[in-house]
Motif scaffolding. Sequence first.
Motif, mmCIF file in Angstrom:
data_model
loop_
_atom_site.group_PDB
_atom_site.id
_atom_site.type_symbol
_atom_site.label_atom_id
_atom_site.label_comp_id
_atom_site.label_asym_id
_atom_site.label_seq_id
_atom_site.Cartn_x
_atom_site.Cartn_y
_atom_site.Cartn_z
ATOM 1 N N LYS A 4 8.287 145.725 0.913
ATOM 2 C CA LYS A 4 8.201 146.172 2.313
ATOM 3 C C LYS A 4 9.342 146.799 2.938
ATOM 4 O O LYS A 4 10.320 146.683 2.422
ATOM 5 N N THR A 5 9.154 147.961 3.773
ATOM 6 C CA THR A 5 10.327 148.343 4.430
ATOM 7 C C THR A 5 9.789 148.237 5.945
ATOM 8 O O THR A 5 8.851 147.507 6.500
ATOM 9 N N LEU A 75 19.403 139.074 7.890
ATOM 10 C CA LEU A 75 18.913 138.906 6.401
ATOM 11 C C LEU A 75 17.828 137.845 6.456
ATOM 12 O O LEU A 75 16.881 137.988 5.646
ATOM 13 N N ALA A 76 17.986 136.577 7.285
ATOM 14 C CA ALA A 76 16.804 135.634 7.120
ATOM 15 C C ALA A 76 15.667 136.205 7.771
ATOM 16 O O ALA A 76 14.556 136.219 7.196
ATOM 17 N N VAL A 77 15.787 137.008 8.878
ATOM 18 C CA VAL A 77 14.571 137.583 9.458
ATOM 19 C C VAL A 77 13.849 138.749 8.810
ATOM 20 O O VAL A 77 12.789 138.531 8.388
ATOM 21 N N LEU A 78 14.769 139.509 7.914
ATOM 22 C CA LEU A 78 14.084 140.263 6.921
ATOM 23 C C LEU A 78 13.363 139.497 5.494
ATOM 24 O O LEU A 78 12.232 140.070 5.245
ATOM 25 N N TYR A 79 13.928 138.550 5.341
ATOM 26 C CA TYR A 79 13.441 137.494 4.171
ATOM 27 C C TYR A 79 12.092 137.012 4.631
ATOM 28 O O TYR A 79 11.203 136.867 3.805
ATOM 29 N N ILE A 80 12.122 136.502 5.795
ATOM 30 C CA ILE A 80 10.987 135.679 6.545
ATOM 31 C C ILE A 80 9.806 136.893 6.495
ATOM 32 O O ILE A 80 8.695 136.710 6.184
ATOM 33 N N LEU A 81 9.996 138.116 6.930
ATOM 34 C CA LEU A 81 8.947 139.240 7.056
ATOM 35 C C LEU A 81 8.947 139.869 5.779
ATOM 36 O O LEU A 81 7.852 140.864 5.730
ATOM 37 N N GLY A 82 9.510 139.551 4.888
ATOM 38 C CA GLY A 82 9.188 140.338 3.339
ATOM 39 C C GLY A 82 9.980 141.735 3.282
ATOM 40 O O GLY A 82 9.490 142.402 2.395
ATOM 41 N N VAL A 83 10.779 142.110 4.427
ATOM 42 C CA VAL A 83 11.344 143.364 4.335
ATOM 43 C C VAL A 83 12.369 143.672 3.235
ATOM 44 O O VAL A 83 13.461 142.923 3.476
ATOM 45 N N ASP A 84 12.077 144.140 2.253
ATOM 46 C CA ASP A 84 13.206 144.040 1.231
ATOM 47 C C ASP A 84 13.782 145.424 0.624
ATOM 48 O O ASP A 84 14.368 145.443 -0.193
ATOM 49 N N SER A 102 20.407 133.487 17.734
ATOM 50 C CA SER A 102 19.157 133.455 16.806
ATOM 51 C C SER A 102 18.862 134.467 15.989
ATOM 52 O O SER A 102 19.260 135.748 16.032
ATOM 53 N N GLY A 103 17.809 134.453 15.144
ATOM 54 C CA GLY A 103 17.017 135.562 14.806
ATOM 55 C C GLY A 103 15.961 136.147 15.674
ATOM 56 O O GLY A 103 15.289 137.010 15.087
ATOM 57 N N TYR A 104 15.734 135.563 16.815
ATOM 58 C CA TYR A 104 14.449 135.857 17.377
ATOM 59 C C TYR A 104 14.616 137.344 17.884
ATOM 60 O O TYR A 104 13.349 137.934 17.822
ATOM 61 N N HIS A 105 15.498 138.042 18.386
ATOM 62 C CA HIS A 105 15.352 139.412 18.870
ATOM 63 C C HIS A 105 15.296 140.260 17.672
ATOM 64 O O HIS A 105 14.552 141.243 17.662
ATOM 65 N N PHE A 106 15.761 140.019 16.533
ATOM 66 C CA PHE A 106 15.530 140.806 15.310
ATOM 67 C C PHE A 106 13.894 140.730 14.891
ATOM 68 O O PHE A 106 13.343 141.601 14.511
ATOM 69 N N TYR A 107 13.508 139.357 14.833
ATOM 70 C CA TYR A 107 12.254 139.142 14.574
ATOM 71 C C TYR A 107 11.275 139.800 15.520
ATOM 72 O O TYR A 107 10.164 140.396 15.147
ATOM 73 N N LYS A 108 11.319 139.633 16.694
ATOM 74 C CA LYS A 108 10.603 140.366 17.777
ATOM 75 C C LYS A 108 10.279 141.783 17.500
ATOM 76 O O LYS A 108 9.289 142.235 17.682
ATOM 77 N N VAL A 109 11.240 142.454 17.209
ATOM 78 C CA VAL A 109 11.443 144.016 17.077
ATOM 79 C C VAL A 109 10.637 144.396 15.758
ATOM 80 O O VAL A 109 9.879 145.347 15.474
ATOM 81 N N ILE A 110 11.155 143.712 14.584
ATOM 82 C CA ILE A 110 10.901 144.016 13.125
ATOM 83 C C ILE A 110 9.677 143.513 12.737
ATOM 84 O O ILE A 110 8.820 144.260 11.910
ATOM 85 N N LYS A 111 9.036 142.562 13.347
ATOM 86 C CA LYS A 111 7.653 141.838 12.983
ATOM 87 C C LYS A 111 6.461 142.949 13.138
ATOM 88 O O LYS A 111 5.516 142.998 12.325
ATOM 89 N N ASP A 112 6.625 143.865 14.100
ATOM 90 C CA ASP A 112 5.642 144.771 14.530
ATOM 91 C C ASP A 112 5.628 146.130 13.727
ATOM 92 O O ASP A 112 4.841 147.057 13.974
ATOM 93 N N CYS A 167 7.995 126.862 5.219
ATOM 94 C CA CYS A 167 7.063 127.332 4.158
ATOM 95 C C CYS A 167 6.327 128.824 4.554
ATOM 96 O O CYS A 167 5.174 129.089 4.163
ATOM 97 N N GLY A 168 6.760 129.829 5.697
ATOM 98 C CA GLY A 168 6.056 130.715 5.850
ATOM 99 C C GLY A 168 5.852 130.959 7.157
ATOM 100 O O GLY A 168 5.297 131.886 7.880
ATOM 101 N N ASN A 169 6.053 129.750 7.970
ATOM 102 C CA ASN A 169 6.012 129.896 9.429
ATOM 103 C C ASN A 169 7.250 130.362 10.020
ATOM 104 O O ASN A 169 8.245 129.565 10.265
ATOM 105 N N ALA A 170 7.210 131.614 10.645
ATOM 106 C CA ALA A 170 8.705 131.997 10.989
ATOM 107 C C ALA A 170 9.091 131.294 12.415
ATOM 108 O O ALA A 170 10.314 131.186 12.631
ATOM 109 N N LYS A 171 8.031 130.839 13.136
ATOM 110 C CA LYS A 171 8.274 129.945 14.321
ATOM 111 C C LYS A 171 9.110 128.914 14.116
ATOM 112 O O LYS A 171 9.657 128.160 15.153
ATOM 113 N N GLU A 172 9.180 128.355 12.913
ATOM 114 C CA GLU A 172 9.895 127.070 12.591
ATOM 115 C C GLU A 172 11.485 127.489 12.611
ATOM 116 O O GLU A 172 12.450 126.456 12.973
#
Length: 279
Positions: A4-5, A75-84, A102-112, A167-172
């Motif tokens: 993914k990108t 990097l943790a957020v990218l790993y969670i989202l599978g962006v490699d 935290s990773g929250y702001h990165f996650y919020k933007v990148i997940k979409d 185990c795949g749930n980013a919210k953890e």
Amino acid sequence: MNQKTISHTVEFEGIGVHSGEHSRILLHPERAGTGVRFLVKGQYIPANYRYVLGTDHATVLGKDGASVSTVEHLLAVLYILGVDNLTVEFLKGKEVPILDGSGYHFYKVIKDITLDLGIEAQTLELRNSLEVRNCRAYIRAEPSDGFCALYRGYVKGILEEGSAEYCGNAKEVVFARTFCYEEEVELLRKKGLAKGGSLKNAVVIGDGFVHNPEGLRSKDEPIRHKLLDLLGDLSLLGMKLKGRIFSYLGGHALNYAFVKSLAESSLSTRATSSCVSTP
Ligand code: ZN
């Protein structure tokens, strides 16, 4: 799982928790096979364990005189989202902005904006167990059908023992902020670290209480943050991982030793027992 990108370039800016300097970074989409890499002062630095320069309270990567630091939450957020596949270009500074710790702001933007590249991602499948150890702390990996990471530890004066599992749930994990103990603050500053640290981007733990007026986001937030750090450092393997990872009191140094061991061993059972570095 496919590579993914991201669909388009996005920007983040803010203070670096250790340097205290303002950073501005752009995340650019890349083609399959590029990997995750940093671009600072004209130098590309792959997000790979081979380029780890330091693990003292943050993961530092470097190549040919250029370096970037505190890469682990992004990097943790990218790993969670599978962006490699992605380039992180530094327009200003050389430390990834800490944002809220935290990773929250990165996650919020990148997940979409993740984009499937339609090409299979490389996966390392564990066939044997593997363990690295540093005194009481250890990280163990075992074969498994999928990927799971578990962290167990304690929070001095707050939580005698706690564990968290991803185990795949980013919210953890994505909400959990970085933290330090009150008594560490002076030492960190003496080392030239935490110059940008404040209660806005880190949890500071006193004797049985937290200094942040809003308190903890969960009672085990520091444990979950350690798990987030572990995921970020695991991403330095440079490929997906199929296996079950268990960390007891691990930190950046042990995470790095583990990833190096994982990548460089023939995946036969092995253990190290010398106390080679601080946790
Ligand atoms: Zn962290």
